[in-house]
Design a protein around this motif. Structure first.
Motif, PDB file in Angstrom:
ATOM      1  N   ASN A 257      -5.850   3.252 -11.262  1.00  0.00           N
ATOM      2  CA  ASN A 257      -4.669   2.186 -11.012  1.00  0.00           C
ATOM      3  C   ASN A 257      -4.022   2.956  -9.872  1.00  0.00           C
ATOM      4  O   ASN A 257      -3.154   2.004  -9.164  1.00  0.00           O
ATOM      5  N   ALA A 258      -4.039   4.026  -9.611  1.00  0.00           N
ATOM      6  CA  ALA A 258      -3.277   4.764  -8.617  1.00  0.00           C
ATOM      7  C   ALA A 258      -3.713   5.855  -7.979  1.00  0.00           C
ATOM      8  O   ALA A 258      -4.454   6.520  -8.594  1.00  0.00           O
ATOM      9  N   SER A 259      -3.294   6.292  -6.794  1.00  0.00           N
ATOM     10  CA  SER A 259      -3.914   7.397  -5.880  1.00  0.00           C
ATOM     11  C   SER A 259      -2.743   7.731  -5.172  1.00  0.00           C
ATOM     12  O   SER A 259      -1.693   7.124  -4.935  1.00  0.00           O
ATOM     13  N   ASN A 260      -2.932   8.881  -4.506  1.00  0.00           N
ATOM     14  CA  ASN A 260      -2.009   9.562  -3.528  1.00  0.00           C
ATOM     15  C   ASN A 260      -2.499   9.578  -2.042  1.00  0.00           C
ATOM     16  O   ASN A 260      -3.818   9.978  -1.958  1.00  0.00           O
ATOM     17  N   LYS A 261      -1.791   9.761  -1.254  1.00  0.00           N
ATOM     18  CA  LYS A 261      -2.259   9.776   0.271  1.00  0.00           C
ATOM     19  C   LYS A 261      -1.048  10.536   1.170  1.00  0.00           C
ATOM     20  O   LYS A 261      -0.041  10.157   0.931  1.00  0.00           O
ATOM     21  N   GLU A 262      -1.625  11.534   1.750  1.00  0.00           N
ATOM     22  CA  GLU A 262      -0.685  12.347   2.636  1.00  0.00           C
ATOM     23  C   GLU A 262      -1.023  12.093   4.043  1.00  0.00           C
ATOM     24  O   GLU A 262      -2.359  12.412   4.448  1.00  0.00           O
ATOM     25  N   GLU A 263      -0.178  11.767   4.938  1.00  0.00           N
ATOM     26  CA  GLU A 263      -0.338  11.826   6.254  1.00  0.00           C
ATOM     27  C   GLU A 263       0.585  12.428   7.275  1.00  0.00           C
ATOM     28  O   GLU A 263       1.711  12.706   6.677  1.00  0.00           O
ATOM     29  N   LEU A 264       0.260  12.873   8.445  1.00  0.00           N
ATOM     30  CA  LEU A 264       0.971  13.343   9.419  1.00  0.00           C
ATOM     31  C   LEU A 264       1.909  12.634  10.257  1.00  0.00           C
ATOM     32  O   LEU A 264       1.436  11.704  10.607  1.00  0.00           O
ATOM     33  N   ARG A 265       3.060  12.791  10.692  1.00  0.00           N
ATOM     34  CA  ARG A 265       3.999  11.877  11.734  1.00  0.00           C
ATOM     35  C   ARG A 265       3.121  11.713  12.925  1.00  0.00           C
ATOM     36  O   ARG A 265       2.684  12.772  13.400  1.00  0.00           O
ATOM     37  N   SER A 270      -4.383   5.297   7.310  1.00  0.00           N
ATOM     38  CA  SER A 270      -5.333   4.171   7.090  1.00  0.00           C
ATOM     39  C   SER A 270      -5.689   4.420   5.305  1.00  0.00           C
ATOM     40  O   SER A 270      -5.897   5.258   4.729  1.00  0.00           O
ATOM     41  N   LEU A 271      -5.183   3.148   4.944  1.00  0.00           N
ATOM     42  CA  LEU A 271      -5.286   2.983   3.410  1.00  0.00           C
ATOM     43  C   LEU A 271      -6.541   1.851   2.944  1.00  0.00           C
ATOM     44  O   LEU A 271      -6.516   0.881   3.893  1.00  0.00           O
ATOM     45  N   GLU A 272      -7.295   2.212   2.240  1.00  0.00           N
ATOM     46  CA  GLU A 272      -8.445   1.237   1.986  1.00  0.00           C
ATOM     47  C   GLU A 272      -8.495   0.784   0.540  1.00  0.00           C
ATOM     48  O   GLU A 272      -8.598   1.577  -0.410  1.00  0.00           O
ATOM     49  N   CYS A 273      -8.985  -0.285   0.383  1.00  0.00           N
ATOM     50  CA  CYS A 273      -9.297  -0.969  -1.088  1.00  0.00           C
ATOM     51  C   CYS A 273     -10.562  -1.729  -0.835  1.00  0.00           C
ATOM     52  O   CYS A 273     -10.460  -2.835  -0.128  1.00  0.00           O
ATOM     53  N   ILE A 274     -11.893  -1.656  -1.675  1.00  0.00           N
ATOM     54  CA  ILE A 274     -12.912  -2.487  -1.413  1.00  0.00           C
ATOM     55  C   ILE A 274     -13.234  -2.843  -3.241  1.00  0.00           C
ATOM     56  O   ILE A 274     -13.263  -1.953  -3.778  1.00  0.00           O
ATOM     57  N   ALA A 275     -13.219  -4.152  -3.218  1.00  0.00           N
ATOM     58  CA  ALA A 275     -13.429  -4.510  -4.506  1.00  0.00           C
ATOM     59  C   ALA A 275     -14.721  -5.381  -4.735  1.00  0.00           C
ATOM     60  O   ALA A 275     -15.308  -5.916  -3.675  1.00  0.00           O
ATOM     61  N   GLU A 276     -15.211  -5.337  -6.049  1.00  0.00           N
ATOM     62  CA  GLU A 276     -16.581  -6.334  -6.200  1.00  0.00           C
ATOM     63  C   GLU A 276     -15.952  -7.377  -7.129  1.00  0.00           C
ATOM     64  O   GLU A 276     -15.016  -7.079  -8.077  1.00  0.00           O
ATOM     65  N   GLY A 277     -16.710  -8.332  -7.170  1.00  0.00           N
ATOM     66  CA  GLY A 277     -16.381  -9.417  -8.091  1.00  0.00           C
ATOM     67  C   GLY A 277     -17.388 -10.696  -7.790  1.00  0.00           C
ATOM     68  O   GLY A 277     -17.754 -10.619  -6.624  1.00  0.00           O
ATOM     69  N   LEU A 278     -17.330 -11.829  -8.472  1.00  0.00           N
ATOM     70  CA  LEU A 278     -18.132 -13.056  -8.110  1.00  0.00           C
ATOM     71  C   LEU A 278     -17.144 -14.002  -8.581  1.00  0.00           C
ATOM     72  O   LEU A 278     -16.877 -14.089  -9.926  1.00  0.00           O
ATOM     73  N   PRO A 279     -16.732 -14.829  -7.921  1.00  0.00           N
ATOM     74  CA  PRO A 279     -16.618 -14.940  -6.323  1.00  0.00           C
ATOM     75  C   PRO A 279     -16.262 -13.624  -5.658  1.00  0.00           C
ATOM     76  O   PRO A 279     -15.497 -13.112  -6.183  1.00  0.00           O
ATOM     77  N   SER A 316       6.942   6.602   4.333  1.00  0.00           N
ATOM     78  CA  SER A 316       6.644   6.922   2.937  1.00  0.00           C
ATOM     79  C   SER A 316       6.894   5.692   1.889  1.00  0.00           C
ATOM     80  O   SER A 316       7.801   4.876   2.240  1.00  0.00           O
ATOM     81  N   GLY A 317       6.119   5.960   0.880  1.00  0.00           N
ATOM     82  CA  GLY A 317       6.511   4.896  -0.148  1.00  0.00           C
ATOM     83  C   GLY A 317       5.226   4.460  -0.968  1.00  0.00           C
ATOM     84  O   GLY A 317       4.008   5.067  -0.871  1.00  0.00           O
ATOM     85  N   ASN A 318       5.334   3.539  -1.716  1.00  0.00           N
ATOM     86  CA  ASN A 318       4.175   2.919  -2.740  1.00  0.00           C
ATOM     87  C   ASN A 318       3.621   1.553  -1.990  1.00  0.00           C
ATOM     88  O   ASN A 318       4.192   0.707  -1.530  1.00  0.00           O
ATOM     89  N   TYR A 319       2.483   1.841  -1.647  1.00  0.00           N
ATOM     90  CA  TYR A 319       1.686   0.561  -1.008  1.00  0.00           C
ATOM     91  C   TYR A 319       0.686   0.188  -2.086  1.00  0.00           C
ATOM     92  O   TYR A 319      -0.074   0.906  -2.826  1.00  0.00           O
ATOM     93  N   GLN A 320       0.637  -1.355  -2.083  1.00  0.00           N
ATOM     94  CA  GLN A 320      -0.062  -1.723  -3.474  1.00  0.00           C
ATOM     95  C   GLN A 320      -1.186  -2.811  -2.585  1.00  0.00           C
ATOM     96  O   GLN A 320      -0.862  -3.593  -1.753  1.00  0.00           O
ATOM     97  N   SER A 335       0.410   5.988  -3.393  1.00  0.00           N
ATOM     98  CA  SER A 335       1.767   6.773  -3.115  1.00  0.00           C
ATOM     99  C   SER A 335       1.451   7.342  -1.948  1.00  0.00           C
ATOM    100  O   SER A 335       0.838   8.328  -1.695  1.00  0.00           O
ATOM    101  N   VAL A 336       2.290   7.153  -0.698  1.00  0.00           N
ATOM    102  CA  VAL A 336       2.363   7.550   0.744  1.00  0.00           C
ATOM    103  C   VAL A 336       3.243   8.768   0.813  1.00  0.00           C
ATOM    104  O   VAL A 336       4.259   8.144   0.752  1.00  0.00           O
TER     105      VAL A 336
END
Length: 1180
Positions: A257-265, A270-279, A316-320, A335-336
């Motif tokens: 349900n949650a993960s962390n990401k750290e990036e440099l100024r 790049s944030l990625e979410c790939i989902a499966e389902g039908l339809p 920085s902050g929480n992206y959903q 959480s970025v």
């Protein structure tokens, strides 16, 4: 009259006496001009002008070029370090340095490998005034490894199921670009249902029958080496199901349900979410605690990837990400955290000072975490550099006072944190130079009257010269408000007139001398159009002319150009340009437009335009449908404190009924020029009752709207100022945070002018300790957004209120919010630290939590510092590299991964709050158990003889314990590459050399070698070697064949064979059978004799009783036995049994089928008397 000139330009007062103009510049900002003539004899410290990038990835197929260019006077010499030590290029024939340059060229195309020169390089440019250094240039060859061979099983799944095709490309340098194609090199189509992830995998939210194919191929393109690697094709078969059960979305990536990401100024987030389902689900993104930046946010891969460019700490902050289909929705929170490598706020600048002057070098950088500033002098840390009494270091600033020539040096500022570093060179050059004027002598300026003129006087000197300007040979006076002086010595004349023409002299002076230069100024008459073209409307097919008369300075060349609609005239004979006019004949509809006359000289340009309209017959005009005309005649009535009535008259609706009126207001007191939405009313209504706020100077305007759009705004109404009142709201976003251990900084978002409701806006700030019985302390401050309370205890909770007030009264009582005074470093170290070693590479650390009162701040977590202890007996003790693990929050245990087996470690634990780290716990030591060793470093076979081989090896590079023994296994390899029996041999651990004896000569052996500790066996290393052949024996056998007795014996044998053949022929003619021996001696038939390994001739054999030496290439063992595997093949072995016979023509009846496998045997295999054929073989 003399004037001092400040950095900003000033006008000179008038005076009758000769006017002298001075120019002063800020000494600390003096730069050495890059004038070639000036630099010929001007001493200057080195400056790095060009260098290779910090992370330098090279092509291993090309020569390596590491750039380092520098300037200076005298020209600098260059030297290099490699991995922190001096790099002597004279000792490496492949390395050369370009002449008059520091650039290295490493010739690896003729010989050598790029990997040999992988490392960290740094260039130093040095002359008598100092030394400048380059960045640390990390040189690494690009790598494009092959894909690991793997067997991919076909995939079969039902229609509608999810699928992930893994790519897992080889790790290259730089990383490859991934794409999927088929066997025809066509990219596979992608969509919301099928897409490629950031890791290169191909994701199917649900599969369809058309996804069936056998050529899903992942490709990796390595751009640096221009190579493409291909994965084995993946076969996918989709089986159609009778019913596809629909299902809500679930995420294929990321997991949970949650993960962390750290990036440099400055990078791309790049944030990625790939989902499966039908339809197939649809993915969209939100930021929980803010909005996504509009101009920097991009959506890729069908909304599955969110990218933010030029990311900063504010991102920085929480992206959903939310995946949704008809059956439901699922979300994942990322959480970025944005960190920052150092970046410049103020990089140090070069200083040119004269003896006795003062100056400063300032080096300021920022980053997250805050970078550390360190200084070097001529490439040496300033702490150990030669002392300079004129130099004083104050953090990020070096202050110089009363400098002397020996103070010249090149200083380096290094700003670094865990994400990178910045390195800047800045020199201090102490010079004593008389004035020099760099502007060319007798420069002639031509300027149009009444247009600004600028006379240059570029100069240099140390100390900085003053500048004096004179006009005319006798120093004529300069009139008031005519001249303007600039910092760089330029004399400006804002509005020159004809009388400004003449000679001007610039004089530069300092205590070491004087220099002067004369320039000439000539004022020209402006170009004017005295007869402009005029607007014209003509009938189609007629002729029209435009006139354009120009007056200009007769000493300048004039050109007149005509344009149509700002473009060249059409190349058409109908357009004629005469001296002062343009004629257009046979005017058509396309000739309508704007015609412009442009008059140019070398100094100015003027233009004039006229519009040509072409009249043509038109039908009866159709009704015009357009947006409404603006309302007019606005009037304010019923003016009360908090309301007013606005009425207006509608404009023409242009044949489309007005549907509504929109009313806007302007606050001329607080936001003049900005119009805000007030309200709207139906199109049938021409008045509105408006609610008003206190203390606002209102103006109103009205716009009408119909089905075609909105009208222009009406003219503003008269202004109406409402009465003041007390504020009706308080500031928002009230916070209390300490910036120091003994203060409380209270901040809030101020009210804007519209919200103030009256003049004299102020704020009443109140505070008290949350857990105490103290009364509220209050103070009234001006219209600001911050107040600092000093003298507070460290990290104590406070209740805070901020109330707005103005000259009329107070706003409602605000609600209290809680804050904390400033944090301080923790006082106590964690106690009861103990370590539980789980295995050779992993340990678990436990500690007791630090009491909250001694933390003195917000608990951030705990940090474990651990390092591998070195033995004091080692001569070259390396720096103890400490590693840090951070455990967030109030955890009291953690795992230490990646330890080395059989090692002694030390560690301590520290608590962390918002201010920093507390003291370290006492160092705790622990030992990791033994592990299996690595493979021996090298295995070589030396001194091969007839029956022995000597093995030499180096111990394992990582023994990971105490070696107990080595294990050597070896086995022979025959000519068909079949392996013989495996022999196992144990060797003491203190040996690095071993000789194997009693081996077969001219035989290839394969060796398997590995070390052992008490934890088990390590990785093995393999090698092959061959025993030698006795050259003396072979040569003696050749010599025997040349003896006379040997020739005679051979003739007798040949005669005997002939007699035997005659006997056989007679017996066959009589119908008799000729039995074949079951066991013939070695290779009776010459056709099946073995070939020599070296020259391809037949091997030779000798009789066992002759004891004659064998020739080279013989397969007979040294113990004079003929092994069954070489010589014991009878004809029965190749037939179908013992009944093999010759046909009547002498051919063998049995076929060469089903040849037996033969086992090795010792000694003589047959006691039969040798046949004539065998006897022959023993001599051939």
């Amino acid at each position: 009259m003399q004037l001092k000139i400040m950095p900003k330009k000033k006008h000179l007062p008038a005076g009758r006496a000769p006017l002298i103009l001075f120019l002063c510049q800020v000494i600390s900002a003096l730069e050495v001009p890059l004038d070639p003539k000036l630099l010929e004899d001007l001493v200057q410290p080195p400056t790095i002008t060009q260098q290779s990038p910090k992370d330098y990835i090279i092509d291993p197929r090309e020569n390596i070029v590491i750039q380092c260019e520098a300037k200076g006077k005298p020209p600098p010499s260059f030297s290099w370090t490699q991995n922190g030590t001096h790099f002597d290029i004279d000792k490496d024939p492949l390395v050369t340095m370009k002449p008059d340059s520091g650039t290295l060229i490493i010739n690896i195309m003729s010989e050598g490998k790029a990997e040999t020169y992988e490392g960290v390089y740094q260039c130093t440019a040095r002359n008598e005034r100092g030394a400048a250094i380059s960045n640390n240039i990390v040189v690494r060859p690009s790598r494009s490894p092959l894909w690991t061979k793997e067997k991919l099983e076909p995939m079969t799944l039902q229609n509608g199921q999810p699928l992930v095709l893994p790519c897992r490309p080889p790790v290259g340098l730089p990383p490859p670009i991934i794409f999927w194609m088929d066997n025809s090199f066509q990219r596979l189509p992608q969509s919301e249902r099928v897409s490629q992830g950031l890791n290169g995998d191909l994701y199917f939210s649900n599969v369809l029958p058309e996804d069936t194919r056998e050529d899903y191929i992942c490709y990796a393109r390595f751009n640096h080496t221009q190579t493409i690697q291909q994965k084995q094709p993946i076969s996918v078969k989709v089986i159609s199901a009778k019913s596809n059960r629909e299902r809500p979305p679930t995420f294929l990536t990321p997991e949970g349900n949650a993960s962390n990401k750290e990036e440099l100024r400055g990078n791309v987030l790049s944030l990625e979410c790939i989902a499966e389902g039908l339809p197939t689900p649809v993915v969209y993104w939100i930021k929980e605690d803010g909005t996504l930046p509009i101009n920097r946010t991009f959506y890729r891969n069908f909304q599955k990837t969110l990218q933010i460019i030029q990311v900063s700490e504010a991102d920085s902050g929480n992206y959903q990400c939310i995946a949704k289909n008809a059956l439901g929705a699922i979300h994942h929170t990322i959480s970025v955290t944005v960190k920052a490598a150092p970046y410049w706020i103020m990089a140090p600048q070069n200083l040119v000072l004269s003896p006795g002057e003062d100056g400063a070098l300032i080096c300021r950088a920022n980053g997250n975490p805050k970078p550390t500033i360190s200084w070097l002098s001529n490439g040496v840390p300033i702490e150990i550099a030669p002392d300079d009494p004129s130099r004083k270091i104050d953090g990020d600033t070096i202050i110089f006072s009363n400098v002397q020539e020996r103070s010249s040096a090149v200083y380096q500022c290094n700003a670094s944190n865990e994400y990178g570093y910045l390195l800047a060179n800045a020199f201090v050059n102490v010079l004593a130079e008389p004035p020099r004027i760099l502007t060319s002598a007798n420069t002639h300026y031509q300027v149009i009257a009444n247009r600004p003129a600028f006379l240059d006087c570029a100069f240099f000197g140390s100390p900085l010269p003053t500048i004096e300007w004179f006009k005319g040979a006798k120093g004529n006076a300069l009139h008031e408000d005519i001249y303007v002086l600039h910092e760089n010595g330029t004399l400006g004349i804002p509005v020159p007139q004809k009388e400004s023409t003449g000679t001007y002299t610039c004089v530069a002076k300092n205590k070491l001398g004087m220099a002067k230069n004369e320039v000439n100024l000539e004022i020209k008459d402006p170009t004017r159009i005295i007869k402009q073209p005029e607007y014209a409307v003509v009938q189609r097919g007629s002729t029209v002319s435009f006139e354009c008369k120009v007056k200009h300075d007769h000493t300048l060349i004039l050109t007149v150009t005509w344009l149509k609609d700002d473009h060249e005239l059409p190349s058409d004979g109908r357009f004629t340009v005469d001296k002062d006019q343009l004629v257009v004949a046979d005017v058509g509809d396309d000739d309508g437009g704007t015609y412009t006359c442009v008059a140019n000289t070398t100094l100015d340009t003027v233009s004039a335009s006229a519009v040509l309209g072409v009249v043509a017959p038109t039908p009866t005009p159709a009704p015009i449908y357009d947006v409404p005309d603006p309302p007019f005649d606005l009037e304010l009535t019923d003016q009360l404190d908090k309301s007013v009535q606005l009425s207006w008259t509608p404009g023409d609706d242009n044949n489309s009924p007005i549907t509504k009126f929109i009313i806007e207001y302007e606050d001329a007191m607080h936001e003049a020029g900005l119009w805000h939405y007030q309200t709207e009313v139906p199109g049938t209504q021409t008045r509105a009752q408006l609610k008003l706020s206190p203390y606002v100077n209102y103006s109103f305007r009205v716009m009408a709207e119909n089905s075609l759009g909105r009208s222009l705004p009406s003219q503003p109404s008269e202004q109406y100022l409402t009465k003041a009142a007390e504020p009706d709201k308080n500031p928002m976003t009230v916070e209390g945070l300490g910036s120091e251990p003994d203060n409380l900084v209270i901040t809030w978002k101020p009210l804007n002018g519209f919200e103030s409701n009256g003049p004299g806006l102020q704020y009443k700030v109140s505070w008290r300790q949350k857990d105490g019985d103290d009364e509220w302390t209050s103070v009234v401050v001006a219209n600001v957004s911050k107040y600092i309370v000093s003298g507070t205890p460290t990290f104590v909770p406070y209740l805070i209120k901020v109330q707005a007030l103005n000259d009329v009264g107070f706003a409602p009582e605000p609600a209290a919010v809680m804050g904390h005074s400033g944090e301080d470093l923790p006082m106590v170290a964690p106690r009861n630290v103990h370590v539980n070693v789980l295995n050779g590479t992993l340990a678990e650390v436990h500690w007791d939590p630090v009491p909250l009162k001694s933390i003195r701040g917000h608990l951030q977590g705990y940090r474990i510092y651990y390092w591998k202890a070195q033995s004091s007996s080692k001569r070259n003790r390396r720096h103890m590299e400490k590693k840090i693990l951070i455990f967030q929050g109030s955890k009291t245990h953690g795992m230490l991964p990646g330890l080395e087996p059989f090692s002694h470690y030390m560690l301590n634990v520290r608590v962390v709050n918002g201010k920093g780290e507390g003291p370290a716990s006492p160092d705790k030591d622990f030992n990791t158990p033994e592990g299996v060793p690595s493979a021996p470093s090298a295995l070589k076979i030396v001194n091969p003889t007839l029956d022995s081989l000597t093995l030499e090896w180096d111990p394992p590079r990582h023994p990971n314990g105490i070696l107990t023994e080595y294990t050597l296994k070896y086995q022979p390899i025959n000519s068909t590459h079949e392996l013989g029996p495996l022999i196992d041999l144990k060797i003491p651990a203190n040996k690095t050399r071993w000789t194997l004896k009693n081996l077969n000569f001219s035989t290839r052996y394969k060796f398997y070698f590995y070390a052992q500790t008490s934890a088990g066996s390590g990785s093995q290393i393999t090698e092959e070697a061959v025993t030698t052949v006795d050259e003396a024996m072979a040569s003696r056998q050749v010599d025997i064949a040349t003896q006379g007795w040997f020739i005679g014996l051979m003739c007798a044998v040949a005669l005997l064979i002939l007699i035997l053949l005659i006997v056989c022929f007679i017996r066959r003619n009589k119908g008799g059978k000729y039995p074949v021996k079951e066991k013939e001696d070695a290779h009776a038939d010459p056709e099946i004799q073995p070939m020599k390994e070296d020259d391809g001739t037949f091997g030779e054999y000798s009789d066992a009783e002759d004891h004659k030496p064998l020739k080279k290439g013989s397969r007979t063992p040294s113990d004079r036995t003929v092994k069954k595997e070489d010589s014991d093949d009878s004809l029965v072995d190749y037939g179908e049994g013992v009944n093999g016979q010759f046909n009547e023509d002498g051919s063998f009846i049995g076929q060469y089928s089903g040849k037996k496998e033969k086992e090795p045997a010792e000694g003589n295999e047959s006691s039969e008397a040798p046949s004539p054929v065998n006897a022959m073989n023993s001599f051939v």
